[in-house]
Design an enzyme around this catalytic site. Structure first.
Site, PDB file in Angstrom:
ATOM      1  N   GLY A  20       9.770   4.329   3.830  1.00 42.19           N
ATOM      2  CA  GLY A  20       9.103   3.469   4.798  1.00 42.19           C
ATOM      3  C   GLY A  20       7.983   4.113   5.586  1.00 42.19           C
ATOM      4  N   ASN A  22       4.828   3.948   4.911  1.00 38.46           N
ATOM      5  CA  ASN A  22       3.758   2.950   5.014  1.00 38.46           C
ATOM      6  C   ASN A  22       4.142   1.844   5.989  1.00 38.46           C
ATOM      7  OD1 ASN A  22       1.970   4.123   2.960  1.00 38.46           O
ATOM      8  ND2 ASN A  22       3.622   3.610   1.555  1.00 38.46           N
ATOM      9  N   ASN A 125      -0.344  -5.732  -1.914  1.00 39.16           N
ATOM     10  CA  ASN A 125       0.457  -4.601  -2.379  1.00 39.16           C
ATOM     11  C   ASN A 125      -0.349  -3.309  -2.276  1.00 39.16           C
ATOM     12  OD1 ASN A 125       2.667  -3.250  -3.886  1.00 39.16           O
ATOM     13  ND2 ASN A 125       1.143  -3.085  -5.511  1.00 39.16           N
ATOM     14  N   HIS A 127      -1.052   0.255  -3.787  1.00 41.75           N
ATOM     15  CA  HIS A 127      -0.868   0.919  -5.078  1.00 41.75           C
ATOM     16  C   HIS A 127      -1.633   2.243  -5.079  1.00 41.75           C
ATOM     17  CE1 HIS A 127       0.068   1.414  -9.264  1.00 41.75           C
ATOM     18  NE2 HIS A 127      -1.206   1.490  -9.598  1.00 41.75           N
ATOM     19  N   ASP A 167      -0.500  -5.112 -10.647  1.00 36.39           N
ATOM     20  CA  ASP A 167      -1.557  -4.264 -10.070  1.00 36.39           C
ATOM     21  C   ASP A 167      -2.963  -4.659 -10.511  1.00 36.39           C
ATOM     22  OD1 ASP A 167       0.331  -2.720  -8.655  1.00 36.39           O
ATOM     23  OD2 ASP A 167       0.679  -1.457 -10.391  1.00 36.39           O
ATOM     24  N   GLU A 196      -3.131   6.230   2.330  1.00 37.15           N
ATOM     25  CA  GLU A 196      -2.359   4.988   2.215  1.00 37.15           C
ATOM     26  C   GLU A 196      -2.047   4.405   3.590  1.00 37.15           C
ATOM     27  OE1 GLU A 196       0.242   5.441  -1.871  1.00 37.15           O
ATOM     28  OE2 GLU A 196       0.968   6.454  -0.075  1.00 37.15           O
TER      29      GLU A 196
END
Length: 211
Positions: A20, A22, A125, A127, A167, A196
């Site tokens: 977690g 992010n 999302n 990636h 993706d 990120e």
């Protein structure tokens, strides 16, 4: 009425599978200049042991959490499938009335039914690769190895809109990440993760502003 609508806090649902970090990046900036007028209303995990659930519960204002692991769900009743699992995740998510759904290290490829259920609610999302490169799992290791072998000359990360092809959705934010020949994977990974944390916040704000 316009002022009332502008003042309404925008609702974020975050899906996770692991530690977690992010998610933490989003928790740290909700309702700040980086992510104004927005708060995380639910964190969903497909792993009971995901530390991200603890991060949500330890937030200054604890964030509600749900966990639904695939294999226990399938074994609990006959006739359950990946499709019915995705439908149940969609039901849990939609109950929270999100303005955006953020997949932040969610290690499960949704069936088409999940996206159909989301309707007009945007799903994004994170990636750890550049658009069109290293779709799917283990993208960090694969991109690192490809650079070290001279197969690619740049690497990075993106946040993209989720579509039915894995993706392959429209990129929202793309960021190249520095990498050096011969450096350990861990050194590259550390820089990548810091990137990120930045782009997941930036992309969430961009998409929310467009809702």
């Amino acid at each position: 009425m316009a002022d009332a609508a502008a003042a309404r806090r925008r609702r974020i649902v975050v899906l996770i599978s692991g530690s977690g970090t992010n998610l933490q990046a989003l928790i740290d900036v909700q309702n700040t200049a980086a992510l104004p007028n927005a708060h995380i209303v639910l964190v969903v995990s497909n792993r009971k042991a995901a530390y991200g659930l603890t991060r949500a519960q330890n937030a200054d204002l604890p964030i509600p959490t749900r966990c639904l692991a695939l294999q226990p769900y399938l074994k609990a009743a006959p006739g359950r499938t990946r499709t019915t699992y995705d439908a149940e995740i969609a039901r849990i998510v939609l109950e929270a009335q999100p303005d955006i759904v953020v997949l932040a290290g969610w290690m499960h490829v949704f069936s088409e039914g999940f996206l159909d259920a989301m309707g007009s609610t945007p799903v994004i999302n994170l990636h750890p690769a550049l658009p069109g490169a290293f779709d799917g799992t283990h993208a960090i290791e694969r991109s690192y190895e490809a650079f070290q072998k001279g197969e690619v000359d740049k690497v990075g990360a993106m946040v993209h809109r989720v579509v039915k092809e894995v993706d392959r959705g429209e990129p929202v934010v793309v960021r190249q990440v520095e990498i050096e020949n011969g450096e350990p994977l861990e050194a590259y990974e550390e820089r990548l993760h810091r990137t990120e944390w930045e782009i997941i916040v930036e992309a969430t704000r961009i998409v929310l502003d467009g809702v």
